[in-house]
Design a protein around this motif. Structure first.
Motif, PDB file in Angstrom:
ATOM      1  N   GLU A 164       0.845  -1.186   0.000  1.00 18.42           N
ATOM      2  CA  GLU A 164       0.000   0.000   0.000  1.00 18.42           C
ATOM      3  C   GLU A 164       0.884   1.241   0.000  1.00 18.42           C
ATOM      4  O   GLU A 164       2.035   1.201   0.451  1.00 18.42           O
ATOM      5  CB  GLU A 164      -0.917   0.004   1.225  1.00 18.42           C
ATOM      6  N   PRO A 165       0.377   2.352  -0.514  1.00 17.04           N
ATOM      7  CA  PRO A 165       1.201   3.568  -0.555  1.00 17.04           C
ATOM      8  C   PRO A 165       1.377   4.190   0.825  1.00 17.04           C
ATOM      9  O   PRO A 165       0.581   3.947   1.741  1.00 17.04           O
ATOM     10  CB  PRO A 165       0.386   4.497  -1.469  1.00 17.04           C
ATOM     11  N   LEU A 166       2.407   5.004   0.966  1.00 16.69           N
ATOM     12  CA  LEU A 166       2.591   5.817   2.158  1.00 16.69           C
ATOM     13  C   LEU A 166       1.886   7.154   1.940  1.00 16.69           C
ATOM     14  O   LEU A 166       1.917   7.711   0.842  1.00 16.69           O
ATOM     15  CB  LEU A 166       4.083   6.047   2.425  1.00 16.69           C
ATOM     16  N   ILE A 167       1.248   7.664   2.985  1.00 23.05           N
ATOM     17  CA  ILE A 167       0.515   8.928   2.896  1.00 23.05           C
ATOM     18  C   ILE A 167       0.894   9.814   4.077  1.00 23.05           C
ATOM     19  O   ILE A 167       1.486   9.345   5.065  1.00 23.05           O
ATOM     20  CB  ILE A 167      -1.008   8.697   2.873  1.00 23.05           C
ATOM     21  N   LEU A 168       0.533  11.077   3.973  1.00 27.22           N
ATOM     22  CA  LEU A 168       0.847  12.034   5.033  1.00 27.22           C
ATOM     23  C   LEU A 168      -0.386  12.270   5.893  1.00 27.22           C
ATOM     24  O   LEU A 168      -1.483  12.520   5.371  1.00 27.22           O
ATOM     25  CB  LEU A 168       1.307  13.363   4.425  1.00 27.22           C
ATOM     26  N   ALA A 169      -0.222  12.190   7.211  1.00 23.32           N
ATOM     27  CA  ALA A 169      -1.291  12.499   8.166  1.00 23.32           C
ATOM     28  C   ALA A 169      -1.046  13.886   8.749  1.00 23.32           C
ATOM     29  O   ALA A 169       0.059  14.192   9.220  1.00 23.32           O
ATOM     30  CB  ALA A 169      -1.313  11.459   9.282  1.00 23.32           C
ATOM     31  N   LEU A 170      -2.084  14.719   8.725  1.00 24.62           N
ATOM     32  CA  LEU A 170      -1.974  16.113   9.164  1.00 24.62           C
ATOM     33  C   LEU A 170      -3.093  16.439  10.145  1.00 24.62           C
ATOM     34  O   LEU A 170      -4.211  15.929  10.011  1.00 24.62           O
ATOM     35  CB  LEU A 170      -2.125  17.067   7.973  1.00 24.62           C
TER      36      LEU A 170
END
Length: 298
Positions: A164-170
């Protein structure tokens, strides 16, 4: 010790009360059948049949023995079937470890498939982070693990089952949330919640290598082991974090997710097992799992 072949001859003869028919059912002639019955009677020290001319009847001792002999043969057949099924991997116990990320869909779906394909295998589950699974393999306390790929001193066989892709949590309202996707240089200078270099080793090394390649230096506010805790700190506004896309399943309020721009490494999930294991149930489960994940891939 009773001879099961003699016991089987007795049970068929006692059921038919006709030695000719019993011999035919046993695929033998009558004299060998009579010989087996005589040997059994000699061993037991009792007469099992009354023979008057062509008429055959059970003696009182024969009637008593018939009930136990029938159960004995049934248990013998059951034991043969059980050991044969065990040798084919159709019965037994498999100890399966998995990370929290695998516990949302991957493991439940696999267990449903296992219940249908291998209903007599007992699956014992352990929820362990990837580092702990490596230790469990070394202690031989698990048979199969679903973990992030990590180096190990053990001779582990590994098969990729998901990525799965890596994503940014904000935190909601963060300045970067206005962008549709985030380029890695944009992370420079923002407080960052990073996976621990020990228990979060897989993601720590993957993220640090990705940022180093982009010449980005992070302002790391905290090192944390687990994804839920990273999300909690992000929600509190203490920093941002890079997580696998499955982190969205936690449904944290006041947390937004944004894709990362450009080519970024994927978060991999692997199935691992000891190369020297010889449990037929483990082999059967692993092969079933491989087929299940092959069907699952788009």
């Amino acid at each position: 010790m009773l001879d099961l072949a003699q016991v089987r001859c007795f049970v068929v003869a006692a059921t038919e009360l006709n030695f000719r028919r019993a011999a035919a059912l046993l695929n033998m002639t009558q004299p060998p059948l009579s010989r087996q019955i005589h040997l059994l009677e000699h061993k037991l020290g009792v007469q099992l049949f009354d023979r008057v001319g062509r008429t055959v009847r059970l003696t009182p001792e024969g009637r008593v023995f018939l009930a136990d002999a029938t159960r004995l043969l049934a248990l013998s057949e059951q034991a043969e079937s059980a050991v044969r099924r065990a040798s084919q991997g159709k019965t037994g116990r498999v100890r399966v470890a998995f990370t929290g990320a695998a516990g949302y869909e991957l493991i439940p779906e696999l267990l449903v498939a296992a219940r249908q394909a291998l209903p007599e295998i007992d699956v014992v589950l352990f929820e362990l982070i990837s580092v702990a699974q490596i230790e469990a393999f070394e202690a031989n306390t698990i048979d199969i693990g679903f973990l992030r790929p990590l180096p190990s001193r053990q001779h582990l066989q590994v098969e990729l089952v998901d990525q799965e892709p890596l994503i940014l949590a904000l935190p909601r309202g963060h300045a970067l949330a206005a962008h549709d996707e985030i380029a890695l240089p944009q992370l420079q200078g923002h407080p960052f919640i990073m996976h621990s270099p020990n228990h979060g080793k897989y993601f720590h090394e993957r993220i640090m290598a990705m940022l180093a390649a982009a010449d980005v230096t992070l302002d790391i506010a905290q090192y944390i082991d687990q994804t839920p805790t990273i999300l909690s700190l992000v929600r509190a506004g203490l920093g941002i974090g890079i997580l696998p896309a499955s982190a969205r399943r936690f449904h944290y309020d006041k947390v937004e997710f944004k894709p990362l721009a450009g080519a970024t490494p994927a978060a991999e999930m692997s199935m691992a097992w000891r190369g020297d294991q010889d449990n037929p149930a483990v082999t059967a489960f692993r092969r079933m799992a491989s087929e299940h994940f092959a069907r699952r891939r788009p």
